[in-house]
Design a protein around this motif. Structure first.
Motif: not given
Length: 320
Positions: A292, A303, A306, A312, A316
């Motif tokens: 991602g 991050a 999210d 997402t 990440l």
């Protein structure tokens, strides 16, 4: 060095960028200059103070640096993937040698980080717990997620006869089919057994991998055949399952097992044949981790927010 740390427990908002001393490797450890760090729900649980005991529990007083997964280089130039109990959200960290594995050429940082927790979980669900045999039918719940998407592909790699994916939307079901599922269905507990049997040509299934729990787990038991195995490894529904009567299992000799990766890493380390096999499959393009968004380390809070908000898709990563 640059790092993200928290001085009190709370949500992502407690993360702050700081300049901290470089860590020092001890015996049986390696210093790693971090290329990228993975973001996990486990990091969020740590900074919330939810894990004060057990394998997730960080050591030492506050402030602490969260983060369990890193890709980086050792002083001798090796590019490696490593697991740490804490300290990944930083420019440098120290990794126990048993939790460090060299990366093959052609494997990106994001791909590697997607394998450490999610990939190893999928591997052990199928190999160590369900003990998949060639030709068996496998149902993967939440098949578009990080672990589920890898479990679909590994089930195919390990010789599954029929792979049935469940997912909550048309888009996610289409993605599961792209990954190699034979059929993708709605995973709602209402009518679950009928949809699964229909997807398996009218037959009960051999293996079900469940990260949802609650009513879904209860419905899934009814779709298992003789000597069927259900492996539970999460409870994203946040709902309780019905009490499990032993007699219900005995009729068809059904097994219900649980799995959590972190205690296994605490006992045996992250490195080893399973992770090496996963990395080799990615290097040969037989396995496709879902990667991602990448965030600057200073935006680790974004991050995590999210991730919590389900905005997402894929693994990440943070870039220090």
């Amino acid at each position: 060095m640059r790092a993200m740390q928290y001085e009190r427990f709370g949500g992502p908002e407690v993360l702050r960028e700081a300049d901290v001393p470089d860590p020092v490797a001890g015996a049986g450890e390696s210093l790693v200059v971090v290329e990228a760090a993975g973001v996990n729900f486990g990091d969020i649980k740590q900074i919330a103070g939810e894990h004060t005991e057990g394998p997730y529990a960080p050591e030492g007083p506050l402030p602490r640096i969260p983060g369990m997964e890193v890709v980086g280089r050792t002083p001798d130039g090796r590019r490696a993937l490593g697991y740490v109990a804490q300290g990944g959200y930083a420019a440098k960290t120290v990794v126990a040698d048993r939790d460090l594995v060299a990366l093959p050429d052609g494997v990106s940082a994001g791909e590697a980080l997607a394998l450490l927790v999610q990939g190893l979980t999928a591997w052990h669900l199928l190999r160590s717990v369900a003990r998949i045999r060639p030709g068996e039918s496998v149902v993967v719940h939440a098949a578009a997620g990080g672990t589920g998407s890898l479990a679909v592909q590994l089930a195919r790699e390990f010789g599954a006869g029929r792979i049935i994916a469940t997912a909550s939307s048309d888009e996610k079901r289409a993605f599961a089919l792209e990954l190699g599922a034979d059929v993708a269905i709605d995973g709602d507990p209402e009518g679950y057994r009928e949809r699964v049997l229909d997807a398996n040509h009218g037959h009960p299934v051999d293996i079900i991998l469940d990260a949802i729990g609650g009513p879904v787990l209860d419905s899934a038991l009814d779709a298992l055949g003789y000597l069927g195995r259900l492996v539970t490894y999460g409870a994203s529904s946040r709902q309780p399952a019905a009490p499990l009567a032993p007699g219900r299992l005995a009729v068809d000799s059904i097994t219900v097992a649980g799995f959590w990766l972190i205690p296994l890493i605490a006992r045996k380390g992250a490195g080893g044949p399973a992770l090496e096999e996963l990395l080799d499959l990615v290097a040969r393009r037989r396995l496709r981790p879902l990667v991602g968004a990448a965030y600057d380390l200073g935006h680790a809070r974004d991050a995590q927010e999210d991730l919590l908000a389900r905005r997402t898709k894929g693994k990440l990563i943070l870039l220090p």
